[in-house]
Enzyme design. Sequence first.
Site, PDB file in Angstrom:
ATOM      1  N   ASP A 210       1.978  21.622  14.675  1.00 23.17           N
ATOM      2  CA  ASP A 210       3.405  21.992  14.617  1.00 23.17           C
ATOM      3  C   ASP A 210       3.697  23.190  13.713  1.00 23.17           C
ATOM      4  OD1 ASP A 210       6.080  21.306  15.571  1.00 23.17           O
ATOM      5  OD2 ASP A 210       6.541  20.625  13.548  1.00 23.17           O
TER       6      ASP A 210
ATOM      7  N   ARG B 265       9.258  27.197  28.109  1.00 27.23           N
ATOM      8  CA  ARG B 265       9.521  26.591  29.414  1.00 27.23           C
ATOM      9  C   ARG B 265      10.342  27.554  30.238  1.00 27.23           C
ATOM     10  NH1 ARG B 265       9.366  20.716  29.866  1.00 27.23           N
ATOM     11  NH2 ARG B 265       8.579  19.937  27.891  1.00 27.23           N
TER      12      ARG B 265
ATOM     13  N   TYR C 123      17.094  10.640  10.417  1.00 25.72           N
ATOM     14  CA  TYR C 123      16.149  10.953  11.485  1.00 25.72           C
ATOM     15  C   TYR C 123      15.172  12.057  11.093  1.00 25.72           C
ATOM     16  CZ  TYR C 123      13.781  12.403  15.559  1.00 25.72           C
ATOM     17  OH  TYR C 123      12.753  12.728  16.403  1.00 25.72           O
ATOM     18  N   GLY C 124      13.936  11.855  11.385  1.00 27.18           N
ATOM     19  CA  GLY C 124      12.810  12.798  11.263  1.00 27.18           C
ATOM     20  C   GLY C 124      13.090  14.184  10.713  1.00 27.18           C
TER      21      GLY C 124
ATOM     22  N   SER D   5      10.295  23.481  20.401  1.00 31.81           N
ATOM     23  CA  SER D   5      10.201  22.031  20.262  1.00 31.81           C
ATOM     24  C   SER D   5      10.037  21.350  21.618  1.00 31.81           C
ATOM     25  CB  SER D   5      11.461  21.503  19.586  1.00 31.81           C
ATOM     26  OG  SER D   5      11.613  22.145  18.344  1.00 31.81           O
TER      27      SER D   5
ATOM     28  N   ARG E 239      17.078  16.487  15.693  1.00 33.06           N
ATOM     29  CA  ARG E 239      17.608  17.507  14.785  1.00 33.06           C
ATOM     30  C   ARG E 239      19.013  17.892  15.242  1.00 33.06           C
ATOM     31  NH1 ARG E 239      15.714  21.838  15.613  1.00 33.06           N
ATOM     32  NH2 ARG E 239      14.250  21.346  17.281  1.00 33.06           N
TER      33      ARG E 239
ATOM     34  N   LYS F 284      10.448  20.688   8.708  1.00 29.86           N
ATOM     35  CA  LYS F 284      11.159  21.902   9.100  1.00 29.86           C
ATOM     36  C   LYS F 284      11.930  22.532   7.929  1.00 29.86           C
ATOM     37  CE  LYS F 284       9.334  21.775  13.045  1.00 29.86           C
ATOM     38  NZ  LYS F 284       9.572  20.965  14.155  1.00 29.86           N
TER      39      LYS F 284
ATOM     40  N   HIS G 114       6.173  28.190  13.468  1.00 24.52           N
ATOM     41  CA  HIS G 114       6.232  26.950  14.250  1.00 24.52           C
ATOM     42  C   HIS G 114       5.072  26.978  15.243  1.00 24.52           C
ATOM     43  CE1 HIS G 114       9.002  24.173  16.903  1.00 24.52           C
ATOM     44  NE2 HIS G 114       8.166  23.470  16.174  1.00 24.52           N
TER      45      HIS G 114
ATOM     46  N   ARG H  80       9.419   9.282  18.764  1.00 29.96           N
ATOM     47  CA  ARG H  80       8.249   9.943  18.157  1.00 29.96           C
ATOM     48  C   ARG H  80       7.311   8.947  17.504  1.00 29.96           C
ATOM     49  NH1 ARG H  80       8.366  16.010  17.752  1.00 29.96           N
ATOM     50  NH2 ARG H  80      10.207  16.525  18.960  1.00 29.96           N
TER      51      ARG H  80
ATOM     52  N   ASN I 282      13.423  11.689  22.847  1.00 32.14           N
ATOM     53  CA  ASN I 282      12.867  12.324  21.639  1.00 32.14           C
ATOM     54  C   ASN I 282      12.276  11.271  20.694  1.00 32.14           C
ATOM     55  OD1 ASN I 282      12.296  14.583  19.930  1.00 32.14           O
ATOM     56  ND2 ASN I 282      14.092  14.083  18.671  1.00 32.14           N
TER      57      ASN I 282
ATOM     58  N   THR J 242       1.627  19.913  20.527  1.00 31.48           N
ATOM     59  CA  THR J 242       0.733  18.790  20.238  1.00 31.48           C
ATOM     60  C   THR J 242      -0.289  18.647  21.358  1.00 31.48           C
ATOM     61  OG1 THR J 242       2.537  17.705  19.063  1.00 31.48           O
ATOM     62  CG2 THR J 242       0.664  16.326  19.697  1.00 31.48           C
TER      63      THR J 242
ATOM     64  N   CYS K 285       7.635  21.549  23.750  1.00 33.73           N
ATOM     65  CA  CYS K 285       7.130  22.438  24.801  1.00 33.73           C
ATOM     66  C   CYS K 285       5.603  22.499  24.826  1.00 33.73           C
ATOM     67  CB  CYS K 285       7.714  23.834  24.655  1.00 33.73           C
ATOM     68  SG  CYS K 285       9.460  23.900  25.096  1.00 33.73           S
TER      69      CYS K 285
HETATM   70  P1  GTP Z   1       7.604  19.444  18.788  1.00 35.06           P
HETATM   71  O1  GTP Z   1       6.872  18.337  18.082  1.00 35.06           O
HETATM   72  O2  GTP Z   1       9.005  19.044  19.177  1.00 35.06           O
HETATM   73  O3  GTP Z   1       7.601  20.737  18.064  1.00 35.06           O
HETATM   74  O4  GTP Z   1       6.943  19.607  20.233  1.00 35.06           O
HETATM   75  P2  GTP Z   1       5.523  20.075  20.824  1.00 35.06           P
HETATM   76  O5  GTP Z   1       5.587  21.534  21.127  1.00 35.06           O
HETATM   77  O6  GTP Z   1       4.392  19.600  19.996  1.00 35.06           O
HETATM   78  O7  GTP Z   1       5.560  19.329  22.228  1.00 35.06           O
HETATM   79  P3  GTP Z   1       4.565  18.266  22.884  1.00 35.06           P
HETATM   80  O8  GTP Z   1       3.144  18.743  22.918  1.00 35.06           O
HETATM   81  O9  GTP Z   1       4.805  16.957  22.266  1.00 35.06           O
HETATM   82  O10 GTP Z   1       5.078  18.246  24.402  1.00 35.06           O
HETATM   83  C1  GTP Z   1       6.347  17.823  24.750  1.00 35.06           C
HETATM   84  C2  GTP Z   1       6.503  17.614  26.225  1.00 35.06           C
HETATM   85  O11 GTP Z   1       5.929  18.664  26.981  1.00 35.06           O
HETATM   86  C3  GTP Z   1       5.862  16.322  26.701  1.00 35.06           C
HETATM   87  O12 GTP Z   1       6.790  15.633  27.488  1.00 35.06           O
HETATM   88  C4  GTP Z   1       4.693  16.772  27.520  1.00 35.06           C
HETATM   89  O13 GTP Z   1       4.441  15.877  28.541  1.00 35.06           O
HETATM   90  C5  GTP Z   1       5.111  18.152  28.010  1.00 35.06           C
HETATM   91  N1  GTP Z   1       3.923  19.031  28.189  1.00 35.06           N
HETATM   92  C6  GTP Z   1       3.036  19.384  27.239  1.00 35.06           C
HETATM   93  N2  GTP Z   1       2.059  20.185  27.734  1.00 35.06           N
HETATM   94  C7  GTP Z   1       2.362  20.345  29.039  1.00 35.06           C
HETATM   95  C8  GTP Z   1       1.736  21.090  30.103  1.00 35.06           C
HETATM   96  O14 GTP Z   1       0.712  21.750  29.953  1.00 35.06           O
HETATM   97  N3  GTP Z   1       2.352  21.040  31.315  1.00 35.06           N
HETATM   98  C9  GTP Z   1       3.496  20.316  31.529  1.00 35.06           C
HETATM   99  N4  GTP Z   1       4.025  20.319  32.746  1.00 35.06           N
HETATM  100  N5  GTP Z   1       4.100  19.599  30.547  1.00 35.06           N
HETATM  101  C10 GTP Z   1       3.548  19.626  29.332  1.00 35.06           C
HETATM  102  C1  SPV Z   2      10.709  19.797  16.488  1.00 33.89           C
HETATM  103  O1  SPV Z   2      11.859  19.488  16.852  1.00 33.89           O
HETATM  104  O2  SPV Z   2      10.257  20.953  16.649  1.00 33.89           O
HETATM  105  C2  SPV Z   2       9.829  18.784  15.887  1.00 33.89           C
HETATM  106  C3  SPV Z   2      10.405  17.478  15.556  1.00 33.89           C
HETATM  107  O3  SPV Z   2       8.672  19.042  15.644  1.00 33.89           O
HETATM  108  S1  SPV Z   2      11.345  17.512  14.098  1.00 33.89           S
HETATM  109  O4  SPV Z   2      10.481  17.151  12.983  1.00 33.89           O
HETATM  110  O5  SPV Z   2      12.403  16.500  14.249  1.00 33.89           O
HETATM  111  O6  SPV Z   2      11.887  18.817  13.868  1.00 33.89           O
HETATM  112 MN    MN Z   3       8.219  21.217  16.033  1.00 39.68          MN
END
Ligand code: GTP
Ligand code: SPV
Ligand code: MN
Length: 590
Positions: free
Chosen positions: A275, A405, A195-196, A246, A67, A204, A224, A374, A372, A251, A248
């Site tokens: 998400d 974070r 891109y996504g 994002s 993004r 979004k 979100h 996906r 990033n 998922t 963090c």
């Molecule tokens: P978006 O799709 O961008 O909105 O992200 P999201 O919030 O769904 O993030 P996602 O669950 O994909 O996690 C992204 C990163 O965080 C990955 O690299 C994971 O390895 C890391 N991560 C997720 N959960 C944990 C956790 O409990 N501890 C640590 N140390 N890292 C984590």
């Molecule tokens: C985010 O960045 O929070 C995502 C990926 O979930 S995107 O769809 O590119 O926004």
């Molecule tokens: Mn997101």
Amino acid sequence: MNKFVQKFVDENVELCQPEKVVLIDGSEEQLEALRKEAVETGEMIKLNQELLPGCYLHRTLPNDVARVEGRTFICTEKQETAGPTNNWLQKDEAYAMLKELYKGSMKGRTMYIIPYSMGAVGSPFSKIGIELTDSIYVVLNMAIMTRIGQKVLDQLGDSADFVHGLHSKADIDPEKRYICQFPEDNTIMSINSAYGGNVLQGKKCFALRIASYQGWQEGWMAEHMLILGLKKPNGEKRYIAAAFPSACGKTNLAMLIPPKEYLEKGYEIETVGDDIAWIRVGKDGRLYAINPENGFFGVAPGTNAKSNPNALASTRKNTIFTNVCLNTENNTVWWEGLDKNPPKNAIDWKGNPWHEGMVDEEGKPVKAAHPNSRFTAPAINCPCISPDFENPNGVPLDAIIFGGRRAKTAPLVYESKSWENGVFVGSIMASETTAAASGAVGVVRRDPMAMLPFCGYNMGDYFAHWLDMKGKATKLPKIFNVNWFRTDENGNFIWPGFGDNMRVLDWIIKRCEGAVDATETAIGYVPKAEDINLNGLDIDIDTLKGLLSVDNDMWKKDVEGIEEFYKKFGDKLPEALRAELDALKANLNK
Ligand code: GTP
Ligand code: SPV
Ligand code: MN
């Protein structure tokens, strides 16, 4: 065709001058023909169909991998509507400027008309969009991420109530890239990206930026947030929504597999969404949430059989991978953190030969997959998808969690003292930036409710809207804050995270049920260390006490940052939040 849709198409055909116009009806034959075409033109690579049936790889240009917040605009009549945290363009000026860019942008290409529904077709929560695009990649991703096709047009009937979306790749020129939302007009225009999050407009652009504005006007919320169901051994279910910025951990939390002891007792986690959540007040006065999406656009790096087996399983069929590494030995995919066996012969996300240990001119390791990168996977592939995934009425929320974070400052978990205090906790969220958006990574910034890049209107009004939900609901969820990312003196994460986050969810649910005590601190209630179950974990109680500690001096520093951030909102900052900040300051000085 619906005459409003027809008019919208006609106007944009005239503007963009595509060679052909194709209505996406949602049929498998049509989608299969598009996949075939994309493979023929090199837009997608068909992967090993025995190991990864229905799976494809796509690479975007290196300048188009995330993004672009700096080029994302909220376009309204007046700047005050967009507020101090959004880039703003006056809407008539934006239309005029964009029209020039779209002029003839689809020459020699096909325009695809994608009718899509956010939310199950016909659910009272659901909303319809029409995206016009010149990208097959967008069509195929939208076909996974949303409900598309004729059934959506049937649902729309002769109504004019749909979000008007226009997307053109144009020349993918980063200098002319615009992601524009017109919340007052239910309109989205994105150009010069493929891109996504910039171009899959259901995500979004619509489900957060436009929908947050709609929710403000109509009395509901677009957030979100992941949504999960926690099934207890007695069969009871509790539902939790959680907002993390994002990349963090949404998922990962939404799909977690509980530690052995919990599994043996009969606990289960069910995924409703990973998400986005649309939240409304139900007839019983509780908050109900749906996931408006139909798939996962998840972060690939770090996803593996140990960290998130459910996400990995979701990607084993009918998935589109974007910017991961191609293993040319068996025509499958690889990314950093998938396993300890990087492919011997591989092509990296930029399309160059890659092998382990490669370094660039500056001696830095060359990544096989973009940080990033996906996967776009159908939600029905997820082994732990909730039976309520398609429930048109949503699921009732017991708890809302905020988190980010933070290497220091924020404890592993704490509970807010009231709805107002909980909204305050969300409003002061801060987190280190990630690769999900272009720009620096690892810089702490304020990201209220994880919505900084996604709120489609003035964030001061958004805070007020959150506070107002109290008057609309009779039983509100409790609000918590978590931080999985505290580090030790060597920069290593102290808390194991992932599946072990179940231990924190367990405490949160017990608090919701009034089953466990807590310790009051300046910022809220933290667990008594003995109430977090550490069985089977390699962490001692003193380490846990450290994770739960609240350092008042550090928080006093943080308050300075909050004051600074709050100043931006002027008199749009709700009085209740100012009062909460004053109360926090007083608590810290006690
Ligand atoms: P978006 O799709 O961008 O909105 O992200 P999201 O919030 O769904 O993030 P996602 O669950 O994909 O996690 C992204 C990163 O965080 C990955 O690299 C994971 O390895 C890391 N991560 C997720 N959960 C944990 C956790 O409990 N501890 C640590 N140390 N890292 C984590
Ligand atoms: C985010 O960045 O929070 C995502 C990926 O979930 S995107 O769809 O590119 O926004
Ligand atoms: Mn997101």
